[in-house]
Design a protein around this motif. Structure first.
Motif, PDB file in Angstrom:
ATOM      1  N   TYR A   3     -21.771   0.939 -74.042  1.00 18.49           N
ATOM      2  CA  TYR A   3     -22.353   1.029 -75.381  1.00 18.49           C
ATOM      3  C   TYR A   3     -21.372   1.676 -76.349  1.00 18.49           C
ATOM      4  O   TYR A   3     -20.479   2.416 -75.955  1.00 18.49           O
ATOM      5  CB  TYR A   3     -23.668   1.811 -75.351  1.00 18.49           C
ATOM      6  CG  TYR A   3     -23.491   3.290 -75.082  1.00 18.49           C
ATOM      7  CD1 TYR A   3     -23.373   3.766 -73.777  1.00 18.49           C
ATOM      8  CD2 TYR A   3     -23.428   4.205 -76.126  1.00 18.49           C
ATOM      9  CE1 TYR A   3     -23.193   5.110 -73.530  1.00 18.49           C
ATOM     10  CE2 TYR A   3     -23.250   5.550 -75.879  1.00 18.49           C
ATOM     11  CZ  TYR A   3     -23.137   6.003 -74.585  1.00 18.49           C
ATOM     12  OH  TYR A   3     -22.951   7.334 -74.352  1.00 18.49           O
ATOM     13  N   CYS A   4     -21.578   1.365 -77.619  1.00 19.45           N
ATOM     14  CA  CYS A   4     -20.764   1.977 -78.666  1.00 19.45           C
ATOM     15  C   CYS A   4     -21.340   3.346 -79.011  1.00 19.45           C
ATOM     16  O   CYS A   4     -22.528   3.455 -79.281  1.00 19.45           O
ATOM     17  CB  CYS A   4     -20.751   1.084 -79.901  1.00 19.45           C
ATOM     18  SG  CYS A   4     -19.974   1.872 -81.314  1.00 19.45           S
ATOM     19  N   PRO A   5     -20.510   4.396 -78.985  1.00 19.82           N
ATOM     20  CA  PRO A   5     -21.025   5.743 -79.275  1.00 19.82           C
ATOM     21  C   PRO A   5     -21.432   5.932 -80.722  1.00 19.82           C
ATOM     22  O   PRO A   5     -22.090   6.911 -81.056  1.00 19.82           O
ATOM     23  CB  PRO A   5     -19.853   6.654 -78.903  1.00 19.82           C
ATOM     24  CG  PRO A   5     -18.641   5.795 -79.005  1.00 19.82           C
ATOM     25  CD  PRO A   5     -19.088   4.394 -78.656  1.00 19.82           C
ATOM     26  N   ARG A   6     -21.035   5.026 -81.611  1.00 19.84           N
ATOM     27  CA  ARG A   6     -21.442   5.203 -83.005  1.00 19.84           C
ATOM     28  C   ARG A   6     -22.713   4.411 -83.328  1.00 19.84           C
ATOM     29  O   ARG A   6     -23.671   4.962 -83.841  1.00 19.84           O
ATOM     30  CB  ARG A   6     -20.340   4.773 -83.968  1.00 19.84           C
ATOM     31  CG  ARG A   6     -20.789   4.926 -85.425  1.00 19.84           C
ATOM     32  CD  ARG A   6     -19.781   4.456 -86.421  1.00 19.84           C
ATOM     33  NE  ARG A   6     -18.641   5.376 -86.491  1.00 19.84           N
ATOM     34  CZ  ARG A   6     -17.593   5.168 -87.273  1.00 19.84           C
ATOM     35  NH1 ARG A   6     -17.534   4.090 -88.015  1.00 19.84           N
ATOM     36  NH2 ARG A   6     -16.601   6.020 -87.287  1.00 19.84           N
ATOM     37  N   CYS A   7     -22.714   3.111 -83.032  1.00 21.50           N
ATOM     38  CA  CYS A   7     -23.830   2.294 -83.501  1.00 21.50           C
ATOM     39  C   CYS A   7     -24.806   1.941 -82.387  1.00 21.50           C
ATOM     40  O   CYS A   7     -25.822   1.299 -82.631  1.00 21.50           O
ATOM     41  CB  CYS A   7     -23.315   1.032 -84.183  1.00 21.50           C
ATOM     42  SG  CYS A   7     -22.463  -0.101 -83.079  1.00 21.50           S
ATOM     43  N   ALA A   8     -24.486   2.347 -81.138  1.00 20.53           N
ATOM     44  CA  ALA A   8     -25.390   2.177 -79.995  1.00 20.53           C
ATOM     45  C   ALA A   8     -25.555   0.716 -79.578  1.00 20.53           C
ATOM     46  O   ALA A   8     -26.432   0.404 -78.786  1.00 20.53           O
ATOM     47  CB  ALA A   8     -26.753   2.818 -80.253  1.00 20.53           C
ATOM     48  N   GLU A  17     -14.089  -2.221 -76.606  1.00 23.43           N
ATOM     49  CA  GLU A  17     -14.401  -1.471 -77.819  1.00 23.43           C
ATOM     50  C   GLU A  17     -15.424  -2.224 -78.643  1.00 23.43           C
ATOM     51  O   GLU A  17     -15.600  -3.433 -78.486  1.00 23.43           O
ATOM     52  CB  GLU A  17     -13.141  -1.196 -78.633  1.00 23.43           C
ATOM     53  CG  GLU A  17     -12.499  -2.427 -79.235  1.00 23.43           C
ATOM     54  CD  GLU A  17     -11.328  -2.068 -80.153  1.00 23.43           C
ATOM     55  OE1 GLU A  17     -10.705  -1.028 -79.939  1.00 23.43           O
ATOM     56  OE2 GLU A  17     -11.058  -2.836 -81.085  1.00 23.43           O
ATOM     57  N   CYS A  18     -16.088  -1.477 -79.524  1.00 24.81           N
ATOM     58  CA  CYS A  18     -17.101  -2.070 -80.392  1.00 24.81           C
ATOM     59  C   CYS A  18     -16.422  -2.974 -81.411  1.00 24.81           C
ATOM     60  O   CYS A  18     -15.452  -2.575 -82.046  1.00 24.81           O
ATOM     61  CB  CYS A  18     -17.878  -0.962 -81.097  1.00 24.81           C
ATOM     62  SG  CYS A  18     -19.120  -1.605 -82.240  1.00 24.81           S
ATOM     63  N   ILE A  19     -16.945  -4.181 -81.567  1.00 25.02           N
ATOM     64  CA  ILE A  19     -16.315  -5.098 -82.524  1.00 25.02           C
ATOM     65  C   ILE A  19     -16.545  -4.651 -83.961  1.00 25.02           C
ATOM     66  O   ILE A  19     -15.806  -5.028 -84.844  1.00 25.02           O
ATOM     67  CB  ILE A  19     -16.826  -6.546 -82.342  1.00 25.02           C
ATOM     68  CG1 ILE A  19     -18.342  -6.622 -82.502  1.00 25.02           C
ATOM     69  CG2 ILE A  19     -16.386  -7.103 -80.989  1.00 25.02           C
ATOM     70  CD1 ILE A  19     -18.867  -8.034 -82.489  1.00 25.02           C
ATOM     71  N   ASP A  20     -17.559  -3.842 -84.178  1.00 22.74           N
ATOM     72  CA  ASP A  20     -17.835  -3.362 -85.529  1.00 22.74           C
ATOM     73  C   ASP A  20     -17.108  -2.067 -85.847  1.00 22.74           C
ATOM     74  O   ASP A  20     -16.546  -1.897 -86.909  1.00 22.74           O
ATOM     75  CB  ASP A  20     -19.337  -3.157 -85.734  1.00 22.74           C
ATOM     76  CG  ASP A  20     -20.094  -4.474 -85.708  1.00 22.74           C
ATOM     77  OD1 ASP A  20     -19.546  -5.472 -86.216  1.00 22.74           O
ATOM     78  OD2 ASP A  20     -21.208  -4.505 -85.183  1.00 22.74           O
ATOM     79  N   CYS A  21     -17.151  -1.131 -84.901  1.00 21.97           N
ATOM     80  CA  CYS A  21     -16.652   0.218 -85.165  1.00 21.97           C
ATOM     81  C   CYS A  21     -15.233   0.439 -84.629  1.00 21.97           C
ATOM     82  O   CYS A  21     -14.586   1.402 -84.980  1.00 21.97           O
ATOM     83  CB  CYS A  21     -17.570   1.260 -84.546  1.00 21.97           C
ATOM     84  SG  CYS A  21     -19.308   0.993 -84.912  1.00 21.97           S
ATOM     85  N   HIS A  22     -14.791  -0.429 -83.737  1.00 22.65           N
ATOM     86  CA  HIS A  22     -13.473  -0.277 -83.117  1.00 22.65           C
ATOM     87  C   HIS A  22     -13.335   1.046 -82.385  1.00 22.65           C
ATOM     88  O   HIS A  22     -12.259   1.633 -82.336  1.00 22.65           O
ATOM     89  CB  HIS A  22     -12.354  -0.452 -84.151  1.00 22.65           C
ATOM     90  CG  HIS A  22     -12.442  -1.760 -84.877  1.00 22.65           C
ATOM     91  ND1 HIS A  22     -12.164  -2.962 -84.272  1.00 22.65           N
ATOM     92  CD2 HIS A  22     -12.845  -2.060 -86.131  1.00 22.65           C
ATOM     93  CE1 HIS A  22     -12.369  -3.939 -85.146  1.00 22.65           C
ATOM     94  NE2 HIS A  22     -12.791  -3.422 -86.275  1.00 22.65           N
TER      95      HIS A  22
END
Ligand SMILES: [Zn+2]
Length: 125
Positions: A3-8, A17-22
Motif C-alpha cells: 500500500y501507499c503510505p500517503r494515499c492508502a 511505488e505509488c503511481i500517484d505519489c511516487h
C-alpha cells in the motif's frame, strides 16, 4: 499486498511505488489508522500549527521530505505557499499540521530530524 503510505491505495506485491505519489510502497494491507485519516482529509477550517520551520537554500526540499515522512505516519500536513515555490527563493518553510496532530507530529519530526542528521559532514570536508 502493498500500500501507499500517503494515499492508502492498495497495490500488487510486484508494485514498487505509488503511481500517484511516487512514494515507496509498504508491505501488507493499509493500517486502519491510515484509512481513518483518508476518510478524514485535512479540512480548510482546521487550525494549523507549525511543528518545524526549515530554513536556508534547501528548506523547500527538506520540508517536502518531512511532509512525506509525516504523511507516511498518517499525519496530513501543509506547506504554505507550495504552489508558488520555484520562482522565488524561499528561506523559511514551516511545516503545518492540524492542531490536534501537533503533539504527535512534533515527536515524529524530531525522530525524523535525528535520524537524518549528519553531524560533522561539513567539518571533514
Ligand atoms: Zn499514493
Amino acid at each position: 499486498m502493498a500500500y501507499c503510505p500517503r494515499c492508502a491505495t492498495e497495490y500488487e506485491d510486484s508494485a514498487r511505488e505509488c503511481i500517484d505519489c511516487h512514494l515507496p510502497l509498504r508491505p501488507g494491507p493499509p493500517p486502519a489508522s491510515l484509512l481513518e485519516r483518508k476518510r478524514r482529509p485535512l479540512r480548510s477550517d482546521v487550525k494549523l500549527v507549525p511543528v518545524h520551520v526549515f530554513s536556508g537554500g534547501t528548506a523547500v526540499m527538506q520540508a517536502e521530505l518531512a511532509r512525506d515522512w509525516l504523511e507516511s505516519e498518517g499525519i496530513p500536513c501543509v506547506l504554505p505557499g507550495e504552489a508558488s515555490v520555484g520562482m522565488l527563493p524561499v528561506l523559511d518553510v514551516p511545516v503545518l499540521v492540524c492542531e490536534e496532530d501537533a503533539d504527535e507530529a512534533t515527536r515524529i519530526i524530531k525522530e525524523y530530524l535525528e535520524a537524518n542528521a549528519t553531524p560533522g559532514e561539513d567539518e571533514t570536508a
